[in-house]
Design an enzyme around this catalytic site. Structure first.
Site, PDB file in Angstrom:
ATOM      1  N   PHE A 139       0.916  -1.239  -0.057  1.00  0.00           N
ATOM      2  CA  PHE A 139       0.084   0.097   0.046  1.00  0.00           C
ATOM      3  C   PHE A 139       0.821   1.306   0.056  1.00  0.00           C
ATOM      4  CE2 PHE A 139      -2.603   3.503   1.814  1.00  0.00           C
ATOM      5  CZ  PHE A 139      -3.613   3.301   0.855  1.00  0.00           C
ATOM      6  N   ASP A 224       9.285   2.764   1.768  1.00  0.00           N
ATOM      7  CA  ASP A 224       8.214   3.613   2.035  1.00  0.00           C
ATOM      8  C   ASP A 224       7.897   3.607   3.626  1.00  0.00           C
ATOM      9  OD1 ASP A 224       5.839   4.679   2.551  1.00  0.00           O
ATOM     10  OD2 ASP A 224       4.806   3.912   0.731  1.00  0.00           O
ATOM     11  N   LYS A 253       3.121  11.534   6.766  1.00  0.00           N
ATOM     12  CA  LYS A 253       1.998  11.393   7.945  1.00  0.00           C
ATOM     13  C   LYS A 253       2.685  12.000   9.115  1.00  0.00           C
ATOM     14  CE  LYS A 253      -0.490   7.183   6.587  1.00  0.00           C
ATOM     15  NZ  LYS A 253      -1.683   7.913   5.888  1.00  0.00           N
TER      16      LYS A 253
END
Length: 397
Positions: A139, A224, A253
């Site tokens: 993801f 990531d 984030k």
């Protein structure tokens, strides 16, 4: 009067139906605690998918936001501002790289990395049709390019045609990855722990093996760490567990301190040098408001030793969960305060258990049908984890 029921009805009326949130409407937050419209109090055990590592409304981060908002907020990259340079210098210091390219969202940072490695392959290796290897159950966002290498059918259904140039290797299987490498392969992209897939931790040594594989074949390793970075897994970055420094690090984030969207692609001169003015950009990337918030978030990470707290409290929390010896639970896995509790299929999916935990004052979320994800703010206290365990015991035992 505004009520939970009325607000949910309004959202269902005016919003696209692209999320399935728990039936709670939050209006206040501080630290690890949030309140709904009726004043009910909940412990946030999701942290906005790791965006709130510092907790809700951390005083230093909110002060930085307010102070900067009183000076200048947005300038765009048409001009320099007095916040971006010192912020990126700090980000490079924390991550161990020489340059960073600021963006806003995680998906933008991933797209930036993909563009960087493709141009690098054009210029440094003369490969004009380069291929990038990703991993199954990944993801990395929801843009067209990113879903082009997703293995989740729903993420792709109805959104084609897709961006070419990607292959999928089985996550955690270094031999499967090596089989896919050809003369056209320019990079691999992966998560050190797969969050959306259900907090999937690869076999020990896997990241280091990927690093060696990339070195062997002269290809770029992209990691990531949008969800795993900034202390979430018990290290500043998860790759540090295996000394598997990537060539490109993607972050987001928690970099925005739970107050503002801030992301970045981080690398060294050899890759960053492929960008020239006009090649890539973002109106809001590196703006002074985001930079000031990002700087405060990085300082809090160090000052409050959030990575160390995450490691110690994560081990404690994981052991306490295992001690429950729940007959409903198939597996408990994770690192730091990023923990997945997988429910046995014979006991149904994870969603009903998340709803029951909500009723008891704990907010968490299911992922990939069977897994409850627990990822509280890293500022959480041991006694608050004990309270959470008592509530979890009432639902899972």
């Amino acid at each position: 009067m505004r009520t939970t029921e009325n607000e949910i009805k309004l959202v269902n009326k005016v919003s696209a139906n692209n999320y399935k949130p728990l039936p709670v409407v939050l209006c206040e937050g501080e630290g690890i605690w949030v309140k709904d419209l009726e004043g009910r109090k909940y412990m946030d055990m999701l942290s906005a998918y790791s965006s709130l590592n510092h907790g809700h409304r951390h005083p230093k981060i909110i002060k930085a936001l307010k102070d900067q908002a009183d000076k200048i907020t947005i300038t765009s990259r048409a001009f320099h501002n007095d916040q971006m340079g010192i912020f990126l210098e700090k980000l490079c210091q924390v991550s161990g790289f020489s340059k960073a390219l600021p963006m806003n969202t995680g998906a933008e940072a991933v797209e930036t990395a993909l563009k960087a490695v493709r141009k690098w392959a054009y210029e440094k290796k003369g490969i004009e049709d380069g291929e990038i290897i990703a991993c199954t159950d990944n993801f990395h966002g929801r843009t067209i390019s990113v879903i082009s290498f997703s293995s989740e059918p729903q993420y792709k259904e109805g959104f084609g045609p897709f961006t070419p140039g990607f292959k999928l290797a089985k996550y955690g299987d270094i031999n499967d990855m090596e089989k896919l490498i050809t003369k056209k392969t320019i990079a691999v992209i992966l998560e050190p722990i797969q969050g959306e897939a259900g907090v999937i931790v690869p076999p020990a040594g896997y990241l280091k093996a990927v690093r060696k594989l990339c070195d062997k074949h002269g290809i770029i390793m992209i990691l990531d760490e949008i969800q795993t970075g900034f202390g979430r897994t018990g290290k500043p970055f998860a790759f540090m567990y295996e000394d598997a420094r990537p060539d490109v690090l993607v972050v987001g984030k928690a970099l925005g301190g739970g107050a503002y969207p801030v992301s970045a692609m981080i690398s060294d001169d050899g890759i960053m040098s492929v960008f020239r003015p006009g090649d890539h950009g973002s109106t809001f990337g590196g703006n002074p408001l985001g930079a000031a918030v990002g700087m405060a978030a990085l300082e809090v990470l160090e000052e409050e030793k959030l990575a160390q707290r995450s490691f110690e409290l994560g081990e404690y929390f994981k052991n306490k969960l295992k001690e429950l010896n729940s007959p409903i639970v198939k597996e408990i896995r994770g690192k730091g305060l990023m923990i997945g509790v997988e429910i046995k299929t014979e006991f149904g999916t994870a969603r009903p258990y998340c709803e029951k935990l909500m009723e008891k004052g704990l907010l968490c979320k299911e992922t990939h049908q069977q897994t409850i994800r627990f990822a509280p703010p890293l500022i959480i206290k041991k006694e608050e984890l004990d309270l959470a365990i008592s509530k979890i015991k009432e639902v899972l035992v």
